[in-house]
Every structure is written in structure tokens, then in C-alpha cells.
Design a protein around this motif. Structure first.
Motif, PDB file in Angstrom:
ATOM      1  N   GLY A 292       3.125  -6.012  10.871  1.00  0.00           N
ATOM      2  CA  GLY A 292       3.890  -5.154  11.769  1.00  0.00           C
ATOM      3  C   GLY A 292       4.768  -4.150  11.057  1.00  0.00           C
ATOM      4  N   ASP A 293       4.875  -4.279   9.750  1.00  0.00           N
ATOM      5  CA  ASP A 293       5.671  -3.315   8.975  1.00  0.00           C
ATOM      6  C   ASP A 293       4.865  -2.062   8.640  1.00  0.00           C
ATOM      7  OD1 ASP A 293       7.094  -6.072   7.132  1.00  0.00           O
ATOM      8  OD2 ASP A 293       7.892  -5.026   8.896  1.00  0.00           O
ATOM      9  N   SER A 294       3.594  -2.091   8.932  1.00  0.00           N
ATOM     10  CA  SER A 294       2.743  -0.934   8.655  1.00  0.00           C
ATOM     11  C   SER A 294       3.206   0.258   9.490  1.00  0.00           C
ATOM     12  CB  SER A 294       1.288  -1.262   8.979  1.00  0.00           C
ATOM     13  OG  SER A 294       0.452  -0.157   8.722  1.00  0.00           O
ATOM     14  N   ALA A 295       3.593   1.322   8.806  1.00  0.00           N
ATOM     15  CA  ALA A 295       4.167   2.484   9.488  1.00  0.00           C
ATOM     16  C   ALA A 295       4.480   3.547   8.446  1.00  0.00           C
ATOM     17  CB  ALA A 295       5.450   2.104  10.232  1.00  0.00           C
TER      18      ALA A 295
ATOM     19  N   PRO B  71       3.508   9.349  -1.260  1.00  0.00           N
ATOM     20  CA  PRO B  71       3.109   9.535   0.132  1.00  0.00           C
ATOM     21  C   PRO B  71       2.544   8.271   0.761  1.00  0.00           C
ATOM     22  CG  PRO B  71       1.518  10.549  -1.332  1.00  0.00           C
ATOM     23  CD  PRO B  71       2.650  10.083  -2.187  1.00  0.00           C
ATOM     24  N   THR B  72       1.936   7.399  -0.041  1.00  0.00           N
ATOM     25  CA  THR B  72       1.331   6.163   0.462  1.00  0.00           C
ATOM     26  C   THR B  72       1.695   5.012  -0.459  1.00  0.00           C
ATOM     27  OG1 THR B  72      -0.549   7.377   1.374  1.00  0.00           O
ATOM     28  CG2 THR B  72      -0.828   5.008   1.074  1.00  0.00           C
ATOM     29  N   LEU B  73       2.020   3.877   0.140  1.00  0.00           N
ATOM     30  CA  LEU B  73       2.335   2.669  -0.613  1.00  0.00           C
ATOM     31  C   LEU B  73       1.547   1.525  -0.001  1.00  0.00           C
ATOM     32  CD1 LEU B  73       4.056   1.150  -2.712  1.00  0.00           C
ATOM     33  CD2 LEU B  73       5.762   0.803  -0.897  1.00  0.00           C
ATOM     34  N   SER B  74       0.747   0.858  -0.825  1.00  0.00           N
ATOM     35  CA  SER B  74      -0.062  -0.256  -0.357  1.00  0.00           C
ATOM     36  C   SER B  74       0.477  -1.545  -0.967  1.00  0.00           C
ATOM     37  CB  SER B  74      -1.517  -0.035  -0.772  1.00  0.00           C
ATOM     38  OG  SER B  74      -2.337  -1.055  -0.255  1.00  0.00           O
ATOM     39  N   VAL B  75       0.744  -2.535  -0.118  1.00  0.00           N
ATOM     40  CA  VAL B  75       1.283  -3.807  -0.595  1.00  0.00           C
ATOM     41  C   VAL B  75       0.543  -4.956   0.061  1.00  0.00           C
ATOM     42  CG1 VAL B  75       3.576  -2.852  -1.011  1.00  0.00           C
ATOM     43  CG2 VAL B  75       3.066  -3.927   1.182  1.00  0.00           C
ATOM     44  N   GLN B  76       0.577  -6.094  -0.611  1.00  0.00           N
ATOM     45  CA  GLN B  76      -0.029  -7.297  -0.056  1.00  0.00           C
ATOM     46  C   GLN B  76       0.908  -7.911   0.971  1.00  0.00           C
ATOM     47  OE1 GLN B  76      -3.506  -6.971  -1.605  1.00  0.00           O
ATOM     48  NE2 GLN B  76      -3.103  -9.051  -0.931  1.00  0.00           N
TER      49      GLN B  76
ATOM     50  N   HIS C 206       3.765   6.389   3.836  1.00  0.00           N
ATOM     51  CA  HIS C 206       2.938   5.549   4.700  1.00  0.00           C
ATOM     52  C   HIS C 206       2.776   4.193   4.025  1.00  0.00           C
ATOM     53  CE1 HIS C 206      -1.100   4.936   7.009  1.00  0.00           C
ATOM     54  NE2 HIS C 206      -0.134   4.152   7.439  1.00  0.00           N
ATOM     55  N   LEU C 207       3.334   3.166   4.625  1.00  0.00           N
ATOM     56  CA  LEU C 207       3.241   1.811   4.092  1.00  0.00           C
ATOM     57  C   LEU C 207       2.018   1.126   4.695  1.00  0.00           C
ATOM     58  CD1 LEU C 207       4.487  -0.473   2.411  1.00  0.00           C
ATOM     59  CD2 LEU C 207       5.772  -1.151   4.462  1.00  0.00           C
TER      60      LEU C 207
ATOM     61  N   TRP D 243      17.427   5.292   7.306  1.00  0.00           N
ATOM     62  CA  TRP D 243      15.993   5.036   7.175  1.00  0.00           C
ATOM     63  C   TRP D 243      15.404   4.869   8.571  1.00  0.00           C
ATOM     64  CZ3 TRP D 243      12.739   5.642   3.289  1.00  0.00           C
ATOM     65  CH2 TRP D 243      13.220   5.600   1.968  1.00  0.00           C
ATOM     66  N   TYR D 244      14.239   5.538   8.762  1.00  0.00           N
ATOM     67  CA  TYR D 244      13.512   5.435  10.018  1.00  0.00           C
ATOM     68  C   TYR D 244      12.133   4.862   9.764  1.00  0.00           C
ATOM     69  CZ  TYR D 244      16.847   8.570  12.361  1.00  0.00           C
ATOM     70  OH  TYR D 244      17.973   9.127  12.913  1.00  0.00           O
ATOM     71  N   LYS D 245      11.615   4.212  10.791  1.00  0.00           N
ATOM     72  CA  LYS D 245      10.240   3.693  10.779  1.00  0.00           C
ATOM     73  C   LYS D 245       9.498   4.355  11.932  1.00  0.00           C
ATOM     74  CE  LYS D 245       7.699  -0.635  11.694  1.00  0.00           C
ATOM     75  NZ  LYS D 245       7.850  -2.064  12.079  1.00  0.00           N
ATOM     76  N   GLN D 246       8.297   4.861  11.648  1.00  0.00           N
ATOM     77  CA  GLN D 246       7.508   5.470  12.701  1.00  0.00           C
ATOM     78  C   GLN D 246       6.113   4.865  12.711  1.00  0.00           C
ATOM     79  OE1 GLN D 246       7.145   9.775  12.612  1.00  0.00           O
ATOM     80  NE2 GLN D 246       6.603   9.865  14.774  1.00  0.00           N
TER      81      GLN D 246
END
Lengths: 119, 114
Positions: free
Chosen positions: A83-86, A9-14, A114-115, A35-38
Motif C-alpha cells: 500500500g506504500d506504492s505511490a 525518479p523511481t525507487l524500487s524496494v522489497q 515513484h516508489l 511530504w505528500y503521497k500520491q
């Protein structure tokens, strides 16, 4: 249950690292994937699609991989930026793609991952 | 922006109220859609219009009533809603109806039913 799902459900990256978001599907007849980004406060935005006659498709900083053997789809984002946070979610068509007419209910959507980008 | 606008952006209504959601697309598309997006659930298709004709009604309760007066405008009329109807309602459009036509989404209306 739903036929399209995501492993996390959640992915955290540097920031600057590559991100990989996964999706599993169960309909062997599906031949089209999206693939969609929201982003927060916005509607979903198309990122990239792939048809089942392909294993890989590249866009700008994004790559989608399709493994039909294990019914797995992934989205890779290179050099992740703030800006990829979504929320990212995948969608598959329920059956052979219709190139005209047909119905939008041919798409089944996943719940989303959720990235989160760490500075 | 995507070329699809929705009003209002936020709506709070009681269960006995009647309200309408509006969607307008400036893309020259022929298909328009209503979706429901609830927390922690996948996007759910509600209605599809193709060339102003309703082509899909995904088992949506009759308290939701769509209207498509022309290919640029789509409405969702709401009446006697339930608290579980609280969600983000998204409108989308595409060149024609079909899974392989790219859909452009509006920002959604956040609906809260009290």
C-alpha cells in the motif's frame, strides 16, 4: 530551475524493507517542509511535516529527517508495504512560515519519486 | 476519502469548446485552491481563494477563469484551451490559506485538449 528536487525518479524496494526517499532544496530561508503521497488516480495526501527548528520527526511508520546544513530532506518508511506504492514528493515554503493568512503559493513542490514495492 | 470531490473525473475537449470543472469540499474549510499537475513536472498552484476572495493568481492565462460562489464550491471555467493545457487539475481545501495549513486534495480532473 525549481528549488526543490528529488534525487531519483523511481525507487524500487522489497516488501518489508525500509524505504528512503530524498529531496534537496535550495532556499535557505525555507522553514517548513511537507511530504505528500500520491497514489494512482488520487490526489496528493499529506503524510508528515517538519519545521526547521527540528531535525527529525516521526509518524506512524514514517520519519522525516531534515539536514539544514546541506539543505536535504528525507522520508523514511519502515517495513514497506504494498500500500506504500505511490509517488512521493516534498514541498517547502518559500519563506518564513505564515501562521495565519499568507498565501499557498508559499509552497514549492518537487517532481516526485515513484516508489515501487517488489513482492 | 478526503472530503473534497471533483467532477468530472475525465474530460476531453476541443480547443474551441467551453467547459467547467467543479470542486466541492465538505470539510468546513475557508480556503480552496486549483492546481495543475502535468507529467514529469512539479505541482503548479493556479488560484487561491480565502473566505471566497481570490488571493492568488499565479500568472495563469485568462483562458482559465475561476469562480468561488461560496466557501464550499469552486469552479474552473475553461475556454479556447491549448493542447499543452492537457493535465490533471487538482482542487484542494484547507482551514485557511497559508502554507502551514494542511491541504486536502480531491482526486482531480484529467483534462485532454484535442
Amino acid at each position: 530551475g525549481e528549488s526543490v528536487g528529488l534525487h531519483l525518479p523511481t525507487l524500487s524496494v522489497q516488501e518489508g524493507d525500509n524505504s528512503i526517499i530524498n529531496c534537496a532544496y535550495s532556499n535557505s530561508a525555507s522553514d517548513y517542509f511537507i511530504w505528500y503521497k500520491q497514489e494512482s488516480g488520487k490526489g496528493p495526501q499529506f503524510i508528515i511535516d517538519i519545521r526547521s527548528n527540528m531535525d527529525k520527526r516521526q509518524g506512524q511508520r514514517v520519519t522525516v529527517l531534515l539536514n539544514k546544513t546541506v539543505k536535504h530532506l528525507s522520508l523514511q518508511i519502515a517495513a514497506t508495504q504494498p500500500g506504500d506504492s505511490a509517488v512521493y514528493f516534498c514541498a517547502e515554503n518559500k519563506g518564513p512560515a505564515m501562521y495565519s493568512g499568507g498565501g499557498a503559493d508559499g509552497l514549492t513542490f518537487g517532481k516526485g519519486t515513484h516508489l515501487i514495492i517488489q513482492p | 476519502e478526503t472530503g473534497v470531490t471533483q467532477t468530472p473525473r475525465h474530460l476531453v475537449m476541443g480547443m474551441t469548446n467551453k467547459k467547467s470543472l467543479k470542486c466541492e469540499q465538505h470539510l468546513g474549510h475557508n480556503a480552496m485552491y486549483w492546481y495543475k499537475q502535468s507529467a514529469k513536472k512539479p505541482l503548479e498552484l493556479m488560484f487561491v481563494y480565502n473566505f471566497k476572495e481570490q488571493t492568488e493568481n499565479n500568472s495563469v492565462p485568462s483562458r482559465f477563469s475561476p469562480e468561488c460562489p461560496n466557501s464550499s464550491h469552486l469552479f474552473l471555467h475553461l475556454h479556447t484551451l491549448q493542447p499543452e493545457d492537457s493535465a490533471l487539475y487538482l482542487c484542494a481545501s484547507s482551514q485557511e490559506a497559508g502554507p502551514t495549513y494542511e491541504q486536502y486534495f480531491g482526486p482531480g480532473t484529467r483534462l485532454t485538449v484535442t
